[in-house]
Design a protein around this motif. Structure first.
Motif, PDB file in Angstrom:
ATOM      1  N   TRP A 314       1.188  -1.947   0.275  1.00 38.16           N
ATOM      2  CA  TRP A 314      -0.174  -0.055  -0.110  1.00 38.16           C
ATOM      3  C   TRP A 314       0.702   1.331   0.384  1.00 38.16           C
ATOM      4  O   TRP A 314       0.349   2.204  -0.634  1.00 38.16           O
ATOM      5  CB  TRP A 314      -0.831   0.424   1.079  1.00 38.16           C
ATOM      6  CG  TRP A 314      -2.480   1.077   1.328  1.00 38.16           C
ATOM      7  CD1 TRP A 314      -3.339   0.847   0.496  1.00 38.16           C
ATOM      8  CD2 TRP A 314      -1.493   2.748   1.616  1.00 38.16           C
ATOM      9  NE1 TRP A 314      -3.925   2.199   1.121  1.00 38.16           N
ATOM     10  CE2 TRP A 314      -3.024   3.265   0.982  1.00 38.16           C
ATOM     11  CE3 TRP A 314      -0.537   3.267   1.922  1.00 38.16           C
ATOM     12  CZ2 TRP A 314      -2.911   4.691   1.292  1.00 38.16           C
ATOM     13  CZ3 TRP A 314      -0.842   4.555   2.477  1.00 38.16           C
ATOM     14  CH2 TRP A 314      -2.314   5.098   2.132  1.00 38.16           C
ATOM     15  N   MET A 315       1.995   1.462   0.917  1.00 39.99           N
ATOM     16  CA  MET A 315       2.727   2.421   0.732  1.00 39.99           C
ATOM     17  C   MET A 315       3.531   2.448  -0.718  1.00 39.99           C
ATOM     18  O   MET A 315       3.465   3.812  -1.215  1.00 39.99           O
ATOM     19  CB  MET A 315       3.982   2.362   2.051  1.00 39.99           C
ATOM     20  CG  MET A 315       3.261   2.592   3.922  1.00 39.99           C
ATOM     21  SD  MET A 315       2.349   4.163   3.891  1.00 39.99           S
ATOM     22  CE  MET A 315       4.223   5.107   3.469  1.00 39.99           C
ATOM     23  N   ALA A 316       3.611   1.668  -0.765  1.00 41.03           N
ATOM     24  CA  ALA A 316       4.386   1.623  -2.215  1.00 41.03           C
ATOM     25  C   ALA A 316       3.378   2.267  -3.583  1.00 41.03           C
ATOM     26  O   ALA A 316       4.221   2.901  -4.092  1.00 41.03           O
ATOM     27  CB  ALA A 316       4.846   0.398  -3.151  1.00 41.03           C
ATOM     28  N   ALA A 317       1.966   2.032  -3.222  1.00 43.51           N
ATOM     29  CA  ALA A 317       0.808   2.433  -4.893  1.00 43.51           C
ATOM     30  C   ALA A 317       1.100   3.484  -4.055  1.00 43.51           C
ATOM     31  O   ALA A 317       0.659   4.598  -4.968  1.00 43.51           O
ATOM     32  CB  ALA A 317       0.619   1.436  -4.309  1.00 43.51           C
ATOM     33  N   PHE A 318       1.329   4.197  -2.824  1.00 45.06           N
ATOM     34  CA  PHE A 318       0.336   5.168  -2.787  1.00 45.06           C
ATOM     35  C   PHE A 318       1.865   6.579  -2.196  1.00 45.06           C
ATOM     36  O   PHE A 318       1.068   7.365  -3.840  1.00 45.06           O
ATOM     37  CB  PHE A 318       0.543   5.581  -1.146  1.00 45.06           C
ATOM     38  CG  PHE A 318      -0.239   6.604  -0.461  1.00 45.06           C
ATOM     39  CD1 PHE A 318      -1.947   7.209  -1.207  1.00 45.06           C
ATOM     40  CD2 PHE A 318       0.133   7.334   0.495  1.00 45.06           C
ATOM     41  CE1 PHE A 318      -1.456   8.945  -0.820  1.00 45.06           C
ATOM     42  CE2 PHE A 318       0.203   8.863   0.666  1.00 45.06           C
ATOM     43  CZ  PHE A 318      -1.529   9.869   0.069  1.00 45.06           C
ATOM     44  N   GLN A 335      -2.989  17.991   2.440  1.00 45.62           N
ATOM     45  CA  GLN A 335      -3.007  17.904   4.447  1.00 45.62           C
ATOM     46  C   GLN A 335      -3.998  15.965   4.323  1.00 45.62           C
ATOM     47  O   GLN A 335      -3.797  15.201   4.911  1.00 45.62           O
ATOM     48  CB  GLN A 335      -4.153  18.413   5.369  1.00 45.62           C
ATOM     49  CG  GLN A 335      -3.456  20.080   5.052  1.00 45.62           C
ATOM     50  CD  GLN A 335      -4.394  20.790   5.639  1.00 45.62           C
ATOM     51  OE1 GLN A 335      -5.254  20.432   6.569  1.00 45.62           O
ATOM     52  NE2 GLN A 335      -5.180  21.371   4.540  1.00 45.62           N
ATOM     53  N   GLY A 336      -5.483  15.649   3.469  1.00 42.79           N
ATOM     54  CA  GLY A 336      -5.900  14.411   3.405  1.00 42.79           C
ATOM     55  C   GLY A 336      -4.613  13.604   3.218  1.00 42.79           C
ATOM     56  O   GLY A 336      -4.422  11.964   3.913  1.00 42.79           O
ATOM     57  N   ALA A 337      -3.868  13.546   2.492  1.00 42.49           N
ATOM     58  CA  ALA A 337      -3.270  12.524   1.688  1.00 42.49           C
ATOM     59  C   ALA A 337      -1.333  12.372   3.552  1.00 42.49           C
ATOM     60  O   ALA A 337      -1.261  11.174   3.597  1.00 42.49           O
ATOM     61  CB  ALA A 337      -1.835  13.265   1.112  1.00 42.49           C
ATOM     62  N   MET A 338      -0.857  13.441   4.029  1.00 37.79           N
ATOM     63  CA  MET A 338       0.039  13.456   4.868  1.00 37.79           C
ATOM     64  C   MET A 338      -1.110  12.961   6.492  1.00 37.79           C
ATOM     65  O   MET A 338      -0.899  11.442   6.600  1.00 37.79           O
ATOM     66  CB  MET A 338       0.047  14.301   5.807  1.00 37.79           C
ATOM     67  CG  MET A 338       1.223  15.488   5.059  1.00 37.79           C
ATOM     68  SD  MET A 338       1.787  16.893   5.409  1.00 37.79           S
ATOM     69  CE  MET A 338       0.209  17.607   5.352  1.00 37.79           C
ATOM     70  N   VAL A 339      -2.337  12.176   6.151  1.00 34.99           N
ATOM     71  CA  VAL A 339      -3.235  11.549   7.058  1.00 34.99           C
ATOM     72  C   VAL A 339      -3.678  10.455   6.384  1.00 34.99           C
ATOM     73  O   VAL A 339      -3.309   9.283   7.510  1.00 34.99           O
ATOM     74  CB  VAL A 339      -4.448  12.493   7.427  1.00 34.99           C
ATOM     75  CG1 VAL A 339      -5.834  11.784   8.268  1.00 34.99           C
ATOM     76  CG2 VAL A 339      -5.186  13.417   7.971  1.00 34.99           C
ATOM     77  N   LEU A 340      -3.518   9.620   5.692  1.00 33.81           N
ATOM     78  CA  LEU A 340      -3.591   8.115   4.678  1.00 33.81           C
ATOM     79  C   LEU A 340      -1.696   7.910   5.287  1.00 33.81           C
ATOM     80  O   LEU A 340      -2.211   6.952   5.525  1.00 33.81           O
ATOM     81  CB  LEU A 340      -3.777   8.474   3.243  1.00 33.81           C
ATOM     82  CG  LEU A 340      -5.063   8.921   3.260  1.00 33.81           C
ATOM     83  CD1 LEU A 340      -5.134   9.115   1.779  1.00 33.81           C
ATOM     84  CD2 LEU A 340      -5.701   7.931   3.373  1.00 33.81           C
ATOM     85  N   LYS A 341      -1.117   8.456   5.135  1.00 33.63           N
ATOM     86  CA  LYS A 341       0.256   8.333   5.018  1.00 33.63           C
ATOM     87  C   LYS A 341       0.600   7.989   7.036  1.00 33.63           C
ATOM     88  O   LYS A 341       0.763   6.697   7.143  1.00 33.63           O
ATOM     89  CB  LYS A 341       1.172   9.121   4.714  1.00 33.63           C
ATOM     90  CG  LYS A 341       2.922   8.711   4.701  1.00 33.63           C
ATOM     91  CD  LYS A 341       3.937   9.286   4.454  1.00 33.63           C
ATOM     92  CE  LYS A 341       5.374   9.182   4.466  1.00 33.63           C
ATOM     93  NZ  LYS A 341       5.908  10.013   4.214  1.00 33.63           N
ATOM     94  N   LEU A 342      -0.454   8.899   7.435  1.00 27.83           N
ATOM     95  CA  LEU A 342      -0.167   8.719   8.876  1.00 27.83           C
ATOM     96  C   LEU A 342      -0.596   7.115   9.266  1.00 27.83           C
ATOM     97  O   LEU A 342       0.003   6.551  10.544  1.00 27.83           O
ATOM     98  CB  LEU A 342      -0.401   9.524  10.264  1.00 27.83           C
ATOM     99  CG  LEU A 342      -0.110   9.534  10.794  1.00 27.83           C
ATOM    100  CD1 LEU A 342       1.493   9.936  11.510  1.00 27.83           C
ATOM    101  CD2 LEU A 342      -0.818  11.373  11.614  1.00 27.83           C
ATOM    102  N   ALA A 347      -1.060   1.608  10.971  1.00 29.20           N
ATOM    103  CA  ALA A 347      -1.241  -0.083  11.071  1.00 29.20           C
ATOM    104  C   ALA A 347       0.311  -1.012  11.003  1.00 29.20           C
ATOM    105  O   ALA A 347       0.177  -1.660  11.485  1.00 29.20           O
ATOM    106  CB  ALA A 347      -1.717   0.034   9.731  1.00 29.20           C
ATOM    107  N   ALA A 348       1.087  -0.487  10.192  1.00 32.66           N
ATOM    108  CA  ALA A 348       1.973  -0.583   9.579  1.00 32.66           C
ATOM    109  C   ALA A 348       2.974  -1.413  11.037  1.00 32.66           C
ATOM    110  O   ALA A 348       3.415  -2.040  11.635  1.00 32.66           O
ATOM    111  CB  ALA A 348       3.193  -0.653   9.088  1.00 32.66           C
ATOM    112  N   MET A 349       2.771  -0.016  12.023  1.00 32.27           N
ATOM    113  CA  MET A 349       3.823  -0.294  13.173  1.00 32.27           C
ATOM    114  C   MET A 349       2.892  -1.673  14.058  1.00 32.27           C
ATOM    115  O   MET A 349       3.340  -2.126  14.998  1.00 32.27           O
ATOM    116  CB  MET A 349       3.492   1.315  14.028  1.00 32.27           C
ATOM    117  CG  MET A 349       4.002   1.311  15.312  1.00 32.27           C
ATOM    118  SD  MET A 349       3.434   2.318  16.257  1.00 32.27           S
ATOM    119  CE  MET A 349       2.381   1.472  16.998  1.00 32.27           C
TER     120      MET A 349
END
Length: 512
Positions: A314-318, A335-342, A347-349
């Motif tokens: 998911w992170m690679a596609a994003f 801002q929405g993109a930063m929230v998705l990445k966060l 989740a990964a953590m």
């Protein structure tokens, strides 16, 4: 979103109990008592107006909407709803549900009109920093109007107008959402979560009926499509993984996302599925007591490794999407993109460290210090972005339905034992007051502060994470909410002393 299944806000990785629902009873009004009741075709028409048409309808002084108001106070609060509440509550992504469908539905259903007015009245005082919103069930002078409107909405649901015994299906579901927002805003988080759970149960009942949903709904003409309500409740109830037509809401992760919406839906699907599997596993095997077989351990670890790889995909596609499209995104979308990445990193953590390792070694959380730093940096960027796009941001608390920075900062506040990073996260929760769904930043900061003080008590000056030994560390953290009062209970496990072998459960009460 990640770390946000909050019926009890339990700690999914530090505990052997992944996030789950517990102790939630139906509250008044019983939303699930309104479902599956057909109504006359002639009673209401499904609005077909485009978004621009709805704006015209809302703003036109000759519109019939003004005939619906009993007094100037109702008219004023409805105006505040369309000018301020809609902007805030939809968060960082476009929402046809909030921007068009809810206002239009409120023209047709008195229950929704009163619910909207109640929410707007409370939100206006919330924005002004008026903490008396937390006393709206007792203080008539300050909170009477909002509560009166809330009670009117309930009465309209119990005794709907016309020749029908119960309100339409979509009205019941939209009311669940509005009531949950209202209860969250006044600090009754248990009631808010109960409304969400009730609405989710209604949709589950509808989806489980034999035949298509048109047959279940019968003659009802819905203002808000059930497909739209499916999306809303999937985002509120993070163990729903029912398939629907949303782009990206399916198991496959593409090489590159086509839009922010697809990325968001994909992240929600994968995290919800991950949580569901964890809860299903926990229901079958109490691995905290060490009674699970090696086969079950291996199965759990296989799932953990699988989902960790999925989130890496998911992170690679994003990242590929951002590299291609970042120049075309406006400030709100960034801002929405930063929230998705966060939230993807959050989740990964939770999948980074084996649950079975955590049963015996809480010091392993110190191995991911760069992740905590990234959480703080991304959360700070979101806050700064809001300040840049809203000159009055520093004066107004934020109110939105989606989760953004509170769950990640909560993870830093209770998992990270580095004194600087931990206090930085708590400070950010206090200094940028906000309500994200059932997550209240001030309340969350107080929970983190309580945990930190318990862990550092008696240790002298804590200079680094390793200064907090394993036996002092708290685990199995849950926060449960009283359904009727503004209080909760922090439930956690800890060793009583250095020689202790078994972590004992402890319950602390927290009031606000």
């Amino acid at each position: 979103m990640p770390d946000s299944v909050s019926i009890d806000s339990s700690d999914s990785n530090e505990s052997s109990n992944p996030k789950k629902r517990k102790g939630i009873r139906a509250c008044m009004p019983k939303c699930d008592g309104y479902a599956l009741v057909p109504e006359s075709r002639s009673r209401r028409k499904a609005p077909k107006a485009a978004a621009s048409d709805s704006v015209t309808l809302l703003q036109s002084s000759s519109s019939p909407v003004f005939e619906l108001f009993e007094n100037d106070a109702e008219r004023r609060s409805f105006s505040f709803f369309k000018e301020r509440t809609l902007v805030e509550i939809s968060g960082y992504f476009p929402s046809d549900f909030w921007e068009r469908l809810v206002p239009l539905a409120s023209f047709h259903e008195p229950a929704l009109k009163h619910a909207v007015i109640a929410l707007a009245s409370l939100h206006e005082r919330f924005e002004k920093g008026d903490r008396s919103v937390l006393k709206s069930n007792k203080d008539i002078a300050e909170g009477g109007f909002a509560l009166q409107q809330y009670n009117k909405a309930i009465q309209c649901l119990i005794k709907p107008s016309g020749n029908v015994a119960k309100p339409p299906l979509d009205t019941s579901l939209v009311a669940c959402v509005l009531f949950a927002c209202f209860e969250s805003l006044r600090g009754h988080h248990g009631s808010a979560l109960s409304h969400i759970h009730s609405g989710s149960q209604i949709l589950t009942q509808v989806n489980e009926q034999e035949g298509d949903r048109d047959h279940v709904v019968g003659a009802q003409r819905l203002c808000v499509p059930l497909e739209t309500l499916d999306v809303i409740f999937t985002r509120l109830d993070h163990q729903k993984v029912d398939s629907n037509a949303r782009p990206g809401f399916h198991p496959h992760v593409p090489a590159i996302f086509s839009s922010l919406e697809e990325a968001r839906n994909s992240l929600e699907y994968q995290w919800n599925l991950c949580l569901k599997k964890a809860v299903d596993f926990e229901h079958l095997h109490n691995f905290k007591e060490g009674t699970e077989s090696q086969e079950h351990r291996d199965s759990y670890e296989t799932d953990r490794i699988h989902f960790r790889a999925v989130f890496e995909q998911w992170m690679a596609a994003f990242q590929s999407f951002l590299e291609k499209n970042v120049a075309t995104l406006n400030s709100k979308s960034l801002q929405g993109a930063m929230v998705l990445k966060l939230n993807a990193r959050l989740a990964a953590m939770h999948l980074e460290i084996s649950t079975f390792r955590l049963l015996h070694d809480l010091m392993c959380w110190d191995d991911i210090m760069p992740v905590y730093e990234e959480f703080i940096d991304l959360a700070a960027a979101v806050i700064e972005g809001q300040k840049a796009s809203n000159e009055s941001f520093h004066q107004k608390p934020v109110f939105q339905l989606d989760h953004s920075i509170i769950p990640p900062l909560f993870s830093v506040g209770h998992k990270c034992r580095d004194p600087f990073l931990r206090r930085k996260a708590i400070s950010m929760l206090y200094s940028a007051p906000r309500q994200e769904g059932a997550w209240d930043s001030i309340l969350t900061a107080r929970v983190c502060e309580r945990i930190m003080n318990l862990e550092e008590e008696g240790l002298g000056e804590v200079k680094c994470a390793s200064d907090v030994p394993d036996w002092k560390r708290i685990s199995d953290i849950q926060v449960t909410f009283d359904l009727q009062a503004r209080r909760g209970f922090i439930i956690y496990s800890r060793l009583r002393h250095l020689e202790a072998k078994v972590r004992e459960p402890v319950t602390d009460m927290l009031e606000w």
